[in-house]
Write a protein that holds these residues in place. Sequence first.
Motif, PDB file in Angstrom:
ATOM      1  N   MET A   1      -4.014  45.679  66.741  1.00 15.51           N
ATOM      2  CA  MET A   1      -3.589  44.805  65.679  1.00 15.51           C
ATOM      3  C   MET A   1      -4.102  45.366  64.362  1.00 15.51           C
ATOM      4  O   MET A   1      -5.262  45.763  64.257  1.00 15.51           O
ATOM      5  N   ALA A   2      -3.261  45.377  63.372  1.00 16.97           N
ATOM      6  CA  ALA A   2      -3.627  45.914  62.060  1.00 16.97           C
ATOM      7  C   ALA A   2      -4.113  44.828  61.106  1.00 16.97           C
ATOM      8  O   ALA A   2      -5.023  45.061  60.318  1.00 16.97           O
ATOM      9  N   ALA A   3      -3.481  43.637  61.177  1.00 15.81           N
ATOM     10  CA  ALA A   3      -3.832  42.579  60.236  1.00 15.81           C
ATOM     11  C   ALA A   3      -3.223  41.259  60.675  1.00 15.81           C
ATOM     12  O   ALA A   3      -2.305  41.227  61.493  1.00 15.81           O
ATOM     13  N   ILE A   4      -3.720  40.205  60.094  1.00 18.31           N
ATOM     14  CA  ILE A   4      -3.119  38.881  60.174  1.00 18.31           C
ATOM     15  C   ILE A   4      -2.554  38.609  58.792  1.00 18.31           C
ATOM     16  O   ILE A   4      -3.219  38.857  57.785  1.00 18.31           O
ATOM     17  N   THR A   5      -1.321  38.119  58.728  1.00 25.43           N
ATOM     18  CA  THR A   5      -0.673  37.885  57.444  1.00 25.43           C
ATOM     19  C   THR A   5      -0.543  36.394  57.182  1.00 25.43           C
ATOM     20  O   THR A   5      -0.074  35.645  58.026  1.00 25.43           O
ATOM     21  N   LEU A   6      -0.989  35.992  55.994  1.00 20.22           N
ATOM     22  CA  LEU A   6      -0.861  34.611  55.551  1.00 20.22           C
ATOM     23  C   LEU A   6       0.151  34.542  54.421  1.00 20.22           C
ATOM     24  O   LEU A   6       0.083  35.320  53.469  1.00 20.22           O
ATOM     25  N   ASP A   7       1.092  33.621  54.526  1.00 20.86           N
ATOM     26  CA  ASP A   7       2.047  33.381  53.453  1.00 20.86           C
ATOM     27  C   ASP A   7       1.416  32.451  52.421  1.00 20.86           C
ATOM     28  O   ASP A   7       0.554  31.637  52.744  1.00 20.86           O
ATOM     29  N   ALA A   8       1.867  32.578  51.201  1.00 16.28           N
ATOM     30  CA  ALA A   8       1.397  31.726  50.110  1.00 16.28           C
ATOM     31  C   ALA A   8       2.410  31.795  48.978  1.00 16.28           C
ATOM     32  O   ALA A   8       3.211  32.732  48.913  1.00 16.28           O
ATOM     33  N   SER A   9       2.360  30.833  48.088  1.00 14.16           N
ATOM     34  CA  SER A   9       3.238  30.900  46.920  1.00 14.16           C
ATOM     35  C   SER A   9       2.746  31.958  45.935  1.00 14.16           C
ATOM     36  O   SER A   9       3.524  32.448  45.118  1.00 14.16           O
ATOM     37  N   ASN A  10       1.464  32.351  46.019  1.00 13.95           N
ATOM     38  CA  ASN A  10       0.889  33.364  45.145  1.00 13.95           C
ATOM     39  C   ASN A  10      -0.047  34.257  45.978  1.00 13.95           C
ATOM     40  O   ASN A  10      -1.244  33.968  46.087  1.00 13.95           O
ATOM     41  N   ALA A  11       0.503  35.301  46.565  1.00 14.39           N
ATOM     42  CA  ALA A  11      -0.271  36.187  47.441  1.00 14.39           C
ATOM     43  C   ALA A  11      -1.484  36.808  46.743  1.00 14.39           C
ATOM     44  O   ALA A  11      -2.570  36.830  47.313  1.00 14.39           O
ATOM     45  N   PRO A  12      -1.359  37.329  45.512  1.00 12.54           N
ATOM     46  CA  PRO A  12      -2.531  37.930  44.875  1.00 12.54           C
ATOM     47  C   PRO A  12      -3.688  36.943  44.683  1.00 12.54           C
ATOM     48  O   PRO A  12      -4.849  37.307  44.870  1.00 12.54           O
ATOM     49  N   ALA A  13      -3.388  35.701  44.341  1.00  8.99           N
ATOM     50  CA  ALA A  13      -4.454  34.706  44.140  1.00  8.99           C
ATOM     51  C   ALA A  13      -5.148  34.392  45.461  1.00  8.99           C
ATOM     52  O   ALA A  13      -6.376  34.301  45.519  1.00  8.99           O
ATOM     53  N   LEU A  14      -4.379  34.247  46.528  1.00  8.85           N
ATOM     54  CA  LEU A  14      -4.983  33.958  47.821  1.00  8.85           C
ATOM     55  C   LEU A  14      -5.783  35.159  48.324  1.00  8.85           C
ATOM     56  O   LEU A  14      -6.878  35.007  48.868  1.00  8.85           O
ATOM     57  N   ALA A  15      -5.272  36.357  48.103  1.00  8.36           N
ATOM     58  CA  ALA A  15      -6.004  37.566  48.485  1.00  8.36           C
ATOM     59  C   ALA A  15      -7.328  37.651  47.737  1.00  8.36           C
ATOM     60  O   ALA A  15      -8.360  38.009  48.319  1.00  8.36           O
ATOM     61  N   GLN A  16      -7.341  37.304  46.472  1.00  3.73           N
ATOM     62  CA  GLN A  16      -8.577  37.334  45.680  1.00  3.73           C
ATOM     63  C   GLN A  16      -9.615  36.367  46.251  1.00  3.73           C
ATOM     64  O   GLN A  16     -10.800  36.684  46.318  1.00  3.73           O
ATOM     65  N   PHE A  17      -9.167  35.193  46.682  1.00  2.24           N
ATOM     66  CA  PHE A  17     -10.082  34.230  47.288  1.00  2.24           C
ATOM     67  C   PHE A  17     -10.749  34.829  48.526  1.00  2.24           C
ATOM     68  O   PHE A  17     -11.982  34.821  48.645  1.00  2.24           O
ATOM     69  N   TYR A  18      -9.945  35.351  49.455  1.00  5.50           N
ATOM     70  CA  TYR A  18     -10.511  35.898  50.687  1.00  5.50           C
ATOM     71  C   TYR A  18     -11.297  37.185  50.434  1.00  5.50           C
ATOM     72  O   TYR A  18     -12.284  37.455  51.126  1.00  5.50           O
ATOM     73  N   GLN A  19     -10.896  37.941  49.453  1.00  2.00           N
ATOM     74  CA  GLN A  19     -11.658  39.142  49.089  1.00  2.00           C
ATOM     75  C   GLN A  19     -13.062  38.743  48.628  1.00  2.00           C
ATOM     76  O   GLN A  19     -14.054  39.338  49.041  1.00  2.00           O
ATOM     77  N   SER A  20     -13.154  37.710  47.830  1.00  2.00           N
ATOM     78  CA  SER A  20     -14.456  37.225  47.367  1.00  2.00           C
ATOM     79  C   SER A  20     -15.247  36.563  48.495  1.00  2.00           C
ATOM     80  O   SER A  20     -16.454  36.717  48.588  1.00  2.00           O
ATOM     81  N   LEU A  21     -14.562  35.834  49.360  1.00  2.00           N
ATOM     82  CA  LEU A  21     -15.226  35.152  50.466  1.00  2.00           C
ATOM     83  C   LEU A  21     -15.802  36.146  51.472  1.00  2.00           C
ATOM     84  O   LEU A  21     -16.936  36.004  51.926  1.00  2.00           O
ATOM     85  N   LEU A  22     -15.015  37.162  51.803  1.00  2.00           N
ATOM     86  CA  LEU A  22     -15.401  38.095  52.860  1.00  2.00           C
ATOM     87  C   LEU A  22     -16.075  39.368  52.348  1.00  2.00           C
ATOM     88  O   LEU A  22     -16.673  40.105  53.137  1.00  2.00           O
ATOM     89  N   GLY A  23     -15.903  39.669  51.063  1.00  2.00           N
ATOM     90  CA  GLY A  23     -16.470  40.893  50.516  1.00  2.00           C
ATOM     91  C   GLY A  23     -15.689  42.140  50.897  1.00  2.00           C
ATOM     92  O   GLY A  23     -16.228  43.246  50.891  1.00  2.00           O
ATOM     93  N   TRP A  24     -14.416  41.993  51.225  1.00  2.00           N
ATOM     94  CA  TRP A  24     -13.581  43.126  51.627  1.00  2.00           C
ATOM     95  C   TRP A  24     -12.810  43.672  50.431  1.00  2.00           C
ATOM     96  O   TRP A  24     -12.280  42.904  49.618  1.00  2.00           O
ATOM     97  N   PRO A  25     -12.675  44.973  50.337  1.00  2.00           N
ATOM     98  CA  PRO A  25     -11.889  45.556  49.249  1.00  2.00           C
ATOM     99  C   PRO A  25     -10.385  45.498  49.533  1.00  2.00           C
ATOM    100  O   PRO A  25      -9.966  45.310  50.677  1.00  2.00           O
ATOM    101  N   THR A  26      -9.621  45.676  48.474  1.00  2.00           N
ATOM    102  CA  THR A  26      -8.171  45.755  48.615  1.00  2.00           C
ATOM    103  C   THR A  26      -7.803  47.088  49.250  1.00  2.00           C
ATOM    104  O   THR A  26      -8.270  48.135  48.827  1.00  2.00           O
ATOM    105  N   ARG A  27      -6.965  47.037  50.269  1.00  2.00           N
ATOM    106  CA  ARG A  27      -6.481  48.254  50.937  1.00  2.00           C
ATOM    107  C   ARG A  27      -5.131  48.672  50.352  1.00  2.00           C
ATOM    108  O   ARG A  27      -4.847  49.847  50.220  1.00  2.00           O
TER     109      ARG A  27
END
Length: 122
Positions: A1-27
């Motif tokens: 498995m490469a990833a789990i994908t979450l839909d959202a009305s604003n993908a960049p904003a949701l990605a920023q939240f999880y990036q800050s929560l988990l400490g993971w960089p953008t791939r």
Amino acid sequence: MAAITLDASNAPALAQFYQSLLGWPTRKEEPGWVEIAPTDGSAGLSFQTEPLFTPPQWPSSPSEQQMMIHLDIRVNDLTSAVDHAVVLGATLAEFQPQSDVRVLHDQAGHPFCLFVRSTLVV
């Protein structure tokens, strides 16, 4: 498995939240799509902009969009992790089914759980 994908009305904003929560960089990032992942190359999270996105309802309700998936995130200190998630924009779910797990909602409405390792039963 490469990833789990979450839909959202604003993908960049949701990605920023999880990036800050988990400490993971953008791939990878492109219009309407963001991938974040740990630096060890293991599976990460992807976020896709979906203009018709409807937040899931949790707990489930027969007349609302059903939850299809949720993330379980292991933490070292439950209280600190919940506080950190709330500062980042998560909300604590009103219904908490277990005393040693916390259910929260991200900004898009996806539920996710924070727990300490001792609560995971296999």
